[in-house]
Design an enzyme around this catalytic site. Structure first.
Site, PDB file in Angstrom:
ATOM      1  N   ARG A  66      27.884 -28.954 -65.440  1.00 58.05           N
ATOM      2  CA  ARG A  66      27.644 -27.557 -65.055  1.00 58.05           C
ATOM      3  C   ARG A  66      27.831 -26.582 -66.204  1.00 58.05           C
ATOM      4  O   ARG A  66      27.288 -25.479 -66.168  1.00 58.05           O
ATOM      5  CB  ARG A  66      28.494 -27.193 -63.846  1.00 58.05           C
ATOM      6  CG  ARG A  66      27.992 -27.911 -62.601  1.00 58.05           C
ATOM      7  CD  ARG A  66      28.754 -27.494 -61.358  1.00 58.05           C
ATOM      8  NE  ARG A  66      28.467 -28.421 -60.298  1.00 58.05           N
ATOM      9  CZ  ARG A  66      29.297 -29.371 -59.884  1.00 58.05           C
ATOM     10  NH1 ARG A  66      30.477 -29.519 -60.441  1.00 58.05           N
ATOM     11  NH2 ARG A  66      28.945 -30.168 -58.899  1.00 58.05           N
ATOM     12  N   GLU A 103      42.096 -37.939 -62.176  1.00 55.03           N
ATOM     13  CA  GLU A 103      42.983 -38.183 -61.038  1.00 55.03           C
ATOM     14  C   GLU A 103      42.856 -39.618 -60.536  1.00 55.03           C
ATOM     15  O   GLU A 103      43.821 -40.210 -60.087  1.00 55.03           O
ATOM     16  CB  GLU A 103      42.651 -37.218 -59.900  1.00 55.03           C
ATOM     17  CG  GLU A 103      43.015 -35.783 -60.215  1.00 55.03           C
ATOM     18  CD  GLU A 103      42.534 -34.841 -59.142  1.00 55.03           C
ATOM     19  OE1 GLU A 103      43.100 -34.876 -58.039  1.00 55.03           O
ATOM     20  OE2 GLU A 103      41.590 -34.080 -59.425  1.00 55.03           O
TER      21      GLU A 103
END
Length: 179
Positions: A66, A103
């Site tokens: 993005r 994560e």
């Protein structure tokens, strides 16, 4: 910062609960990208911030993917070049690579070895800062190429995840903050 422009940007961010996993509230910029007036307001706000903060910028570096949507129009407005920082295996020629922890695993980012000259002043742009792992990896790549990272700039910061704390001494700016 124009409050009207900021409101227009904020109004075009939507939330999706439990995406991509239960318990996560995903902030989606797709409506912002679809609305030309809101997207123009976003680029205006980012441009105004950078012009007020830094007298000289050589390059905008955008993070896959993005950051590629926001970085080029911003670079165009500032009259500077754009450099992509991509996921591993997406760039031709010699590259610098860095691994970092996510994560739920590991990832790698790359930049072309000749993308930045030593001493060039670079702003890193992305849509969102969460835990900070990707942004820190991008900073590491640019430091390896001896660039000066002026700032890490994002549209959205998820404050609860404290990603900006990982950036340590590197200046950081976000337009919108959510807990």
């Amino acid at each position: 910062m124009s409050q009207e422009k900021l409101r227009r940007v904020r109004d075009r961010v939507r939330s999706f609960p439990d995406f991509p996993v239960p318990g996560v509230l995903f902030r989606d910029i797709s409506p912002l990208l679809k609305d030309p007036a809101a997207f123009r307001a976003l680029v205006d706000l980012l441009e105004d911030h950078l012009r007020a903060s830094f007298p000289k910028i050589d390059l905008i570096a955008g993070l896959d993917s993005r950051g590629f949507l926001i970085g080029p129009p911003l670079a165009q407005r500032l009259g500077v070049g754009f450099v992509p920082i991509r996921k591993k295996g997406k760039l031709p020629g010699p590259t610098e690579s860095v691994s970092y922890t996510l994560e739920y695993g590991k990832a790698e980012l790359e930049i072309q070895s000749d993308a930045v000259e030593p001493g060039q002043k670079v702003v890193i742009v992305d849509d969102l800062l969460a835990t900070g792992g990707t942004m820190c990896a991008a900073c590491e790549l640019l430091k390896r190429l001896k660039a000066e990272v002026l700032e890490c700039l994002v549209v959205i910061e998820l404050k609860l995840l404290k990603g900006s704390e990982k950036l340590k001494s590197i200046p950081f700016h976000s337009l919108l903050q959510y807990e």
